[in-house]
Scaffold this active site. Sequence first.
Site, PDB file in Angstrom:
ATOM      1  NE  ARG A 172      -3.974  -2.085   0.358  1.00  0.00           N
ATOM      2  CZ  ARG A 172      -3.907  -3.259  -0.260  1.00  0.00           C
ATOM      3  NH1 ARG A 172      -2.871  -3.539  -1.042  1.00  0.00           N
ATOM      4  NH2 ARG A 172      -4.877  -4.149  -0.120  1.00  0.00           N
ATOM      5  N   GLY A 260     -10.529  -6.794  -2.576  1.00  0.00           N
ATOM      6  CA  GLY A 260     -10.662  -8.046  -1.848  1.00  0.00           C
ATOM      7  C   GLY A 260     -10.425  -9.284  -2.695  1.00  0.00           C
ATOM      8  CB  ALA A 261     -10.077  -9.821  -6.351  1.00  0.00           C
ATOM      9  CG  ASP A 263      -7.397  -9.663   0.859  1.00  0.00           C
ATOM     10  OD1 ASP A 263      -6.159  -9.662   0.805  1.00  0.00           O
ATOM     11  OD2 ASP A 263      -8.074  -8.643   1.109  1.00  0.00           O
ATOM     12  CG  ASP A 299     -12.735  -4.957   1.729  1.00  0.00           C
ATOM     13  OD1 ASP A 299     -13.121  -4.178   0.845  1.00  0.00           O
ATOM     14  OD2 ASP A 299     -11.714  -4.783   2.406  1.00  0.00           O
TER      15      ASP A 299
END
Length: 322
Positions: A172, A260-261, A263, A299
Amino acid sequence: MTEPRTLDVVTVGESLGLLSSEETGALRHGSRMRLTFGGAESNVAIGVARLGGAAGWIGRLGADAVGALILRELRAESVQTHATIDPVAATAIMLKELPVPGSSRVRYYRQSQAGSRLTTDDVPQGAVASAKILHVTGISAALGAGPLAAVHRAIDDAKDSGTLVSFDVNHRGSLWADVELATKTYRALARRADIVFAGDDEAALVTESRDLRAQLDTLLEWGAHQAVVKRGQRGAVAATRDGGYDSVPAIEVPVVDTVGAGDAFVAGWLAEQARGAGLRVRLATAVACGALACTARGDWEANPTRADLAQRQRSAVDPVSR
């Protein structure tokens, strides 16, 4: 005597309240918002539980309504929670807006909040040893010295107990003022991990190479037994220390929200890892989970179950469910 492994995967990291716009357009003009939550590590825990695995999450929350919501939802998703309740700091918040159709923008309000105050004392004794796999990410490393120390403490516990260590770079840029420090920190964590996940740009950042095979080789040379590069619309590739190599193309789905993909992808891989599945199955399940996670907003809400994965395979043959 070795304690029994009651969990397949335990994760350590921050969970945040998520205020998500329900309308497309600039947030400054006002919008209806929906309150839920997110966070890479809790997303992975939910993803594993959805696939039938036993999952746990370790973190720190505020003594507030948002923290209570997160705990309630995690427990509803059958995730075992080890949460320290911070009496001073509030649970962090992220805002997700939809500026134009098909895209989203996320802003974080987490500095000095509960998740950023995670410490080594918040990692319960025996919690990591109870799991087959410990999963951590670079996000915790970016939140400050306390969360980073907590991650290394969890890894120490994993090494002592024979628990596999999974690390997702999850870079990030907005959390790092010094890219060189970020790279150094990620490399130190990658060198302690048994499984390393990275997006293509993240793999390039960490290994300083744009060559896909060189990226995988470097991660394996650092000590990982499995190296995985997530390539979005180009699928994913993986290599293992014993010479294994495989790639799986992406699955076409109607994309609603890509947050969230990655994860969900990791959750798919780790759920299969815990079951003892082979490289091809781990990779194929991970790609399918990542794709299905893009089909709804949120998410973790679209993380698939085993039944969802089976339905997707049937739909590839016959789109009508009878």
